[in-house]
Scaffold this motif. Structure first.
Motif, PDB file in Angstrom:
ATOM      1  N   CYS A 200       0.833  -1.217   0.000  1.00 25.94           N
ATOM      2  CA  CYS A 200       0.000   0.000   0.000  1.00 25.94           C
ATOM      3  C   CYS A 200       0.862   1.259   0.000  1.00 25.94           C
ATOM      4  O   CYS A 200       0.563   2.236  -0.703  1.00 25.94           O
ATOM      5  CB  CYS A 200      -0.933  -0.010   1.208  1.00 25.94           C
ATOM      6  SG  CYS A 200      -2.221  -1.275   1.135  1.00 25.94           S
TER       7      CYS A 200
ATOM      8  N   LEU B  37      -8.854  -4.436   8.050  1.00 33.04           N
ATOM      9  CA  LEU B  37      -9.138  -3.787   6.774  1.00 33.04           C
ATOM     10  C   LEU B  37      -8.070  -2.726   6.524  1.00 33.04           C
ATOM     11  O   LEU B  37      -7.876  -1.828   7.345  1.00 33.04           O
ATOM     12  CB  LEU B  37     -10.520  -3.156   6.797  1.00 33.04           C
ATOM     13  CG  LEU B  37     -11.059  -2.618   5.470  1.00 33.04           C
ATOM     14  CD1 LEU B  37     -11.263  -3.733   4.473  1.00 33.04           C
ATOM     15  CD2 LEU B  37     -12.367  -1.859   5.696  1.00 33.04           C
TER      16      LEU B  37
ATOM     17  N   ARG C 221      -6.720   0.095   3.752  1.00 25.98           N
ATOM     18  CA  ARG C 221      -7.057   0.871   2.561  1.00 25.98           C
ATOM     19  C   ARG C 221      -6.003   1.940   2.323  1.00 25.98           C
ATOM     20  O   ARG C 221      -5.376   2.424   3.262  1.00 25.98           O
ATOM     21  CB  ARG C 221      -8.424   1.551   2.720  1.00 25.98           C
ATOM     22  CG  ARG C 221      -9.610   0.588   2.781  1.00 25.98           C
ATOM     23  CD  ARG C 221     -10.877   1.313   3.117  1.00 25.98           C
ATOM     24  NE  ARG C 221     -12.048   0.442   3.061  1.00 25.98           N
ATOM     25  CZ  ARG C 221     -13.232   0.765   3.571  1.00 25.98           C
ATOM     26  NH1 ARG C 221     -13.403   1.933   4.173  1.00 25.98           N
ATOM     27  NH2 ARG C 221     -14.248  -0.079   3.475  1.00 25.98           N
ATOM     28  N   ASP C 222      -5.802   2.287   1.053  1.00 27.03           N
ATOM     29  CA  ASP C 222      -4.894   3.383   0.735  1.00 27.03           C
ATOM     30  C   ASP C 222      -5.579   4.349  -0.226  1.00 27.03           C
ATOM     31  O   ASP C 222      -6.686   4.091  -0.699  1.00 27.03           O
ATOM     32  CB  ASP C 222      -3.580   2.852   0.130  1.00 27.03           C
ATOM     33  CG  ASP C 222      -3.784   2.102  -1.186  1.00 27.03           C
ATOM     34  OD1 ASP C 222      -4.581   2.563  -2.022  1.00 27.03           O
ATOM     35  OD2 ASP C 222      -3.143   1.060  -1.396  1.00 27.03           O
TER      36      ASP C 222
ATOM     37  N   ASN D 151     -10.967  -2.784  -5.016  1.00 26.16           N
ATOM     38  CA  ASN D 151     -10.835  -1.332  -5.115  1.00 26.16           C
ATOM     39  C   ASN D 151     -11.927  -0.656  -4.317  1.00 26.16           C
ATOM     40  O   ASN D 151     -13.091  -1.098  -4.327  1.00 26.16           O
ATOM     41  CB  ASN D 151     -10.899  -0.887  -6.582  1.00 26.16           C
ATOM     42  CG  ASN D 151      -9.664  -1.275  -7.365  1.00 26.16           C
ATOM     43  OD1 ASN D 151      -8.540  -1.055  -6.913  1.00 26.16           O
ATOM     44  ND2 ASN D 151      -9.847  -1.873  -8.534  1.00 26.16           N
ATOM     45  N   CYS D 152     -11.576   0.395  -3.614  1.00 21.49           N
ATOM     46  CA  CYS D 152     -12.560   1.165  -2.855  1.00 21.49           C
ATOM     47  C   CYS D 152     -13.470   1.935  -3.822  1.00 21.49           C
ATOM     48  O   CYS D 152     -13.030   2.349  -4.901  1.00 21.49           O
ATOM     49  CB  CYS D 152     -11.864   2.139  -1.909  1.00 21.49           C
ATOM     50  SG  CYS D 152     -10.748   1.363  -0.719  1.00 21.49           S
TER      51      CYS D 152
ATOM     52  N   GLU E  67      -7.974  -1.838  -1.482  1.00 19.31           N
ATOM     53  CA  GLU E  67      -8.514  -2.306  -0.210  1.00 19.31           C
ATOM     54  C   GLU E  67      -8.145  -3.774  -0.018  1.00 19.31           C
ATOM     55  O   GLU E  67      -8.363  -4.597  -0.903  1.00 19.31           O
ATOM     56  CB  GLU E  67     -10.033  -2.150  -0.181  1.00 19.31           C
ATOM     57  CG  GLU E  67     -10.688  -2.735   1.066  1.00 19.31           C
ATOM     58  CD  GLU E  67     -12.203  -2.631   1.016  1.00 19.31           C
ATOM     59  OE1 GLU E  67     -12.722  -1.523   1.282  1.00 19.31           O
ATOM     60  OE2 GLU E  67     -12.851  -3.640   0.683  1.00 19.31           O
TER      61      GLU E  67
ATOM     62  N   ARG F 131      -8.789  -6.937   2.595  1.00 19.69           N
ATOM     63  CA  ARG F 131      -9.650  -7.399   3.682  1.00 19.69           C
ATOM     64  C   ARG F 131      -9.110  -8.728   4.213  1.00 19.69           C
ATOM     65  O   ARG F 131      -9.155  -9.755   3.528  1.00 19.69           O
ATOM     66  CB  ARG F 131     -11.077  -7.562   3.174  1.00 19.69           C
ATOM     67  CG  ARG F 131     -12.124  -7.791   4.269  1.00 19.69           C
ATOM     68  CD  ARG F 131     -13.495  -7.998   3.638  1.00 19.69           C
ATOM     69  NE  ARG F 131     -13.853  -6.847   2.818  1.00 19.69           N
ATOM     70  CZ  ARG F 131     -14.484  -5.769   3.268  1.00 19.69           C
ATOM     71  NH1 ARG F 131     -14.813  -5.699   4.559  1.00 19.69           N
ATOM     72  NH2 ARG F 131     -14.791  -4.777   2.456  1.00 19.69           N
TER      73      ARG F 131
END
Length: 337
Positions: free
Chosen positions: A243, A267, A269-270, A320-321, A327, A329
């Motif tokens: 990330c 979780l 996310r970047d 992908n967010c 993302e 998980r």
């Protein structure tokens, strides 16, 4: 087929001869000579019927053994339709299952052999590249010892050589770890860990690179996991590193930890460009490098992370967010799934 090589036939023949002789003698003494002859004929007839039946039964077994031997050496499937008699039918069912299992294992071994050959080729390529560069740098340093030296040139080359050696060391270490995981030779130490402990330790080698890129780390961590501290730090660290590398300067990495009755979830996310659709199905494959991967990437960090997480009764998925960015998980299940 030599029927009398079978121990069962030899034992029955000896027992039957002794018993028949005894009955015939008793019939001759207690009844008459004609009765003794009649008993002898009946015993002989019964013995001939037994031999024919035994020959037929053991002949089928011999044919079955020969067919199995042929299947093992030639790969030709064995037709068991003729073996439909009493216990032979049960044996046929079990052998059918065995042959299907052997064929599946044989196909799997062939696939593993091809995969091993591909992996060895990839490993050779990945190690050969930095080794070639290191040899060129060493040759350049030898020449500079004999020629006028420019200020700082030797220092620059030594730094580059150190970086290449560190890369080779990390690559070999990661490959050995994956080999141990594949062979089931890792004894995980089990302890109760909070997600805060795992993430904090995993972030230690990334703090300076993130600071240089002015990236922000946001953590909202609850819950934890039961597992091996060092291996879990390795897995989470590889995902965080991925990330960080794909997040632009000034970006942010968000890490959230939650827990429920079924699983604990981490979780990550970047705010980078996200993962290309064509890369998503192959992201955790060994030596796979996506379109946005750097030249230094060798494509084993995420594969190693997935192997470690799966070994801890977990799973990891990438997506992908909706608002952009990648993302990851990670779930650790509290029961076997």
């Amino acid at each position: 087929m030599h029927l009398f090589r079978n121990e069962e036939v030899k034992r029955f023949t000896l027992f039957y001869m002794l018993a028949g002789a005894g009955f015939c003698a008793a019939g001759g003494v207690w009844i008459s000579g004609e009765a003794a002859l009649l008993l002898s004929a009946a015993c002989l007839l019964f013995y001939v019927v037994y031999l024919c039946s035994a020959r037929k039964r053991y002949g089928k077994m011999s044919g079955l053994a020969a067919g199995i031997d042929q299947m093992l050496h030639s790969g030709k499937m064995l037709d068991l339709s003729a073996f439909r008699e009493g216990e032979l039918s049960l044996l046929e069912d079990e052998l059918s299952k065995l042959m299907i299992r052997l064929r599946e294992q044989n196909d799997q071994l062939k696939k593993e052999k091809v995969r091993l050959a591909d992996s060895i080729a990839d490993i050779s390529h990945q190690i050969r590249t930095p080794l070639t560069t290191a040899n060129l740098l060493l040759a350049s340093l030898k020449k500079e010892q004999e020629a006028p030296v420019q200020p700082g040139s030797i220092h620059t080359r030594l730094l580059e050589l150190t970086r290449l050696l560190e890369r080779i060391e990390w690559l070999i270490s990661a490959l050995l770890k994956m080999a141990k995981l594949d062979a089931g030779a890792v004894n995980f130490r089990t302890e109760e860990l909070t997600f805060a402990q795992v993430v904090r330790k995993a972030m230690e080698p990334l703090e300076i690179p993130m600071e240089l890129k002015e990236q922000e780390l946001v953590c909202r961590l609850e819950g934890g996991v039961c597992g091996d501290r060092l291996w879990l730090v390795e897995a989470v660290g590889n995902i965080l590193k991925n990330c960080m590398e794909h997040t632009p300067s000034g970006g942010r990495i968000l890490v959230e930890g939650t827990e429920n009755a079924i699983f604990s979830q981490l979780l990550i996310r970047d705010t980078g460009p996200g993962i290309a659709k064509e890369d998503l199905p192959h992201l955790f494959e060994r030596f796979y490098k996506g379109a946005s991967s750097s030249e230094q990437s060798v494509g084993i960090g995420l594969a190693l992370a997935r192997s470690i997480i799966c070994a801890h009764n977990g799973s990891v998925q990438a997506d992908n967010c909706p608002d952009g960015g990648a993302e990851f998980r990670i779930r650790f299940y509290k029961t076997v799934v």
